[in-house]
Design an enzyme around this catalytic site. Structure first.
Site, PDB file in Angstrom:
ATOM      1  N   ALA B  76       0.927  -1.264   0.159  1.00  0.00           N
ATOM      2  CA  ALA B  76      -0.101  -0.230   0.024  1.00  0.00           C
ATOM      3  C   ALA B  76       1.157   0.954   0.221  1.00  0.00           C
ATOM      4  O   ALA B  76       1.969   0.840   0.187  1.00  0.00           O
ATOM      5  CB  ALA B  76      -1.223  -0.091   1.531  1.00  0.00           C
ATOM      6  N   GLU B  92       4.097   1.350  -5.438  1.00  0.00           N
ATOM      7  CA  GLU B  92       4.032   0.628  -4.418  1.00  0.00           C
ATOM      8  C   GLU B  92       3.973  -1.083  -4.865  1.00  0.00           C
ATOM      9  O   GLU B  92       4.656  -0.909  -3.842  1.00  0.00           O
ATOM     10  CB  GLU B  92       2.828   1.095  -3.511  1.00  0.00           C
ATOM     11  CG  GLU B  92       2.652   2.754  -3.795  1.00  0.00           C
ATOM     12  CD  GLU B  92       4.069   2.848  -2.585  1.00  0.00           C
ATOM     13  OE1 GLU B  92       4.899   2.963  -1.410  1.00  0.00           O
ATOM     14  OE2 GLU B  92       3.865   4.157  -2.688  1.00  0.00           O
ATOM     15  N   GLU B  96       7.257  -2.061  -2.867  1.00  0.00           N
ATOM     16  CA  GLU B  96       7.111  -2.725  -1.889  1.00  0.00           C
ATOM     17  C   GLU B  96       7.950  -4.883  -2.174  1.00  0.00           C
ATOM     18  O   GLU B  96       8.099  -4.786  -1.020  1.00  0.00           O
ATOM     19  CB  GLU B  96       6.232  -2.479  -1.534  1.00  0.00           C
ATOM     20  CG  GLU B  96       5.795  -0.970  -0.510  1.00  0.00           C
ATOM     21  CD  GLU B  96       4.876  -0.434   0.287  1.00  0.00           C
ATOM     22  OE1 GLU B  96       4.660   0.376   1.452  1.00  0.00           O
ATOM     23  OE2 GLU B  96       4.079  -2.052   0.365  1.00  0.00           O
ATOM     24  N   SER B 113     -11.707   6.208   7.713  1.00  0.00           N
ATOM     25  CA  SER B 113     -12.063   6.801   9.220  1.00  0.00           C
ATOM     26  C   SER B 113     -12.815   8.413   8.817  1.00  0.00           C
ATOM     27  O   SER B 113     -12.726   9.313   9.414  1.00  0.00           O
ATOM     28  CB  SER B 113     -10.682   7.258  10.087  1.00  0.00           C
ATOM     29  OG  SER B 113     -11.488   6.657  11.144  1.00  0.00           O
ATOM     30  N   PRO B 114     -13.954   8.392   8.572  1.00  0.00           N
ATOM     31  CA  PRO B 114     -14.498   9.845   7.823  1.00  0.00           C
ATOM     32  C   PRO B 114     -15.404  11.315   8.871  1.00  0.00           C
ATOM     33  O   PRO B 114     -15.411  11.853   8.541  1.00  0.00           O
ATOM     34  CB  PRO B 114     -15.956   8.567   7.356  1.00  0.00           C
ATOM     35  CG  PRO B 114     -16.257   7.743   7.984  1.00  0.00           C
ATOM     36  CD  PRO B 114     -14.977   6.866   7.957  1.00  0.00           C
ATOM     37  N   GLY B 115     -15.409   9.869  10.019  1.00  0.00           N
ATOM     38  CA  GLY B 115     -15.662  11.195  11.042  1.00  0.00           C
ATOM     39  C   GLY B 115     -14.034  11.867  11.602  1.00  0.00           C
ATOM     40  O   GLY B 115     -14.585  13.448  12.284  1.00  0.00           O
ATOM     41  N   GLU B 119      -8.654  10.453   3.950  1.00  0.00           N
ATOM     42  CA  GLU B 119      -8.390   9.604   3.571  1.00  0.00           C
ATOM     43  C   GLU B 119      -9.062   8.722   2.822  1.00  0.00           C
ATOM     44  O   GLU B 119      -9.706   7.638   3.299  1.00  0.00           O
ATOM     45  CB  GLU B 119      -7.356   9.059   4.529  1.00  0.00           C
ATOM     46  CG  GLU B 119      -6.427   7.888   3.663  1.00  0.00           C
ATOM     47  CD  GLU B 119      -5.935   6.848   5.023  1.00  0.00           C
ATOM     48  OE1 GLU B 119      -4.441   6.008   4.689  1.00  0.00           O
ATOM     49  OE2 GLU B 119      -6.317   6.639   5.801  1.00  0.00           O
ATOM     50  N   GLU B 140      13.214   5.740   1.437  1.00  0.00           N
ATOM     51  CA  GLU B 140      14.721   5.129   2.071  1.00  0.00           C
ATOM     52  C   GLU B 140      14.057   5.283   3.812  1.00  0.00           C
ATOM     53  O   GLU B 140      14.644   4.677   4.366  1.00  0.00           O
ATOM     54  CB  GLU B 140      15.496   6.572   1.936  1.00  0.00           C
ATOM     55  CG  GLU B 140      15.348   7.685   2.653  1.00  0.00           C
ATOM     56  CD  GLU B 140      16.551   8.444   2.342  1.00  0.00           C
ATOM     57  OE1 GLU B 140      17.045   9.768   3.093  1.00  0.00           O
ATOM     58  OE2 GLU B 140      17.630   8.188   1.075  1.00  0.00           O
TER      59      GLU B 140
END
Lengths: 181, 181
Positions: B76, B92, B96, B113-115, B119, B140
């Site tokens: 992610a 990514e 990763e 976390s809409p409260g 994001e 890095e």
């Protein structure tokens, strides 16, 4: 897992609010270099998946300021400091939906955004709810409206992005996986 | 949905960092009263569910400073400003895991976390990955280790809470729902 560990050299609290605390740490990385970590401290939260006798899922419609829009979500709320998540779940269910239960089944728990926040979400299912005449009032700055949907309707809400948050999308997928409706 | 709307009276940026921006807004509530909203601004993120030819799921093991522990997660990362989420996902994945793909299938998106945060997480599946000899290096200050698991092993990791975050738990439930393994 010692080889991954980041050692804290210095911690600074930038903001200590009602909902979140923002902290910036200087850390030593596994290769000896240093870096900064921005950390949101949160007491944790619960989400409840309430199913009515008519086999409908109870949601709440709520304006979400960070998104500047209204989402349809399962009832949810923030833990008071040190509160047992089941107690939070019972309280939030009543305050947000006017339903009460005494049987919660644990579904799952997960960190909502482990890269920058320590918020842990606990999910419960209840298939045994009763309407409460004199339901406890919720937070006075919270305006929510109850919405009851079949699983098929809820899946359409997901497509339309009216349902669009981690705990609620997880809940729908979970109910689908039960193939219970 | 006008009746739920909260009008911003005043905005203050408390902190503008690398990962998050913290903003505190004074708002007018639907009943005319005022309240404060603590808002985390984030550019959004992607998660990728990579499946190998051997039908294993590719995860990364990573120290998560907010939790002070190591989690096993799907690869992610955070969107660069204005970046197309598919581009972030391709980047990514390579950085990763050392795998590359040119076929991503959109799975879901949800607010984590809409409260308190804006994001938005975009999830993709890829069943067509190739190891890259000269994979691009990641950030890095990021130390990750690739882990490949069968779906059954991953379900055990969920039970043991070594897998314990919204996007990864959702991914496991999604793969279970496909009954593909």
């Amino acid at each position: 897992m010692k080889e991954f560990e980041e050692k804290t050299i210095h911690t600074e609290t930038i903001y200590d609010g009602e909902i979140v605390k923002l902290q910036v740490d200087d850390v030593t990385l596994p290769d000896g270099k240093t870096s900064k970590r921005e950390l949101i401290r949160h007491t944790g939260a619960v989400g409840i998946i309430p199913i009515t006798k008519e086999n409908k899922i109870v949601f709440v419609k709520q304006y979400r300021k960070p998104l500047e829009k209204v989402l349809v979500e399962i009832p949810a709320g923030k833990l008071e400091d040190g509160e047992d998540p089941e107690m939070t779940a019972l309280r939030e269910l009543e305050e947000e939906t006017g339903y009460r239960t005494d049987s919660l089944k644990f579904v799952a728990s997960f960190y909502t955004s482990p890269g920058f926040a320590d918020e842990l979400m606990h999910l419960y299912l209840t298939e045994d709810i009763e309407p409460v005449e004199d339901a406890a009032a919720g937070d006075e700055d919270e305006f929510v409206e109850r919405v009851e949907l079949t699983l098929d309707e809820a899946k359409q809400y997901v497509k339309d992005q009216r349902i669009h948050d981690a705990k609620t999308n997880y809940a729908i997928l979970y109910l689908e996986s039960l193939e219970r409706m």
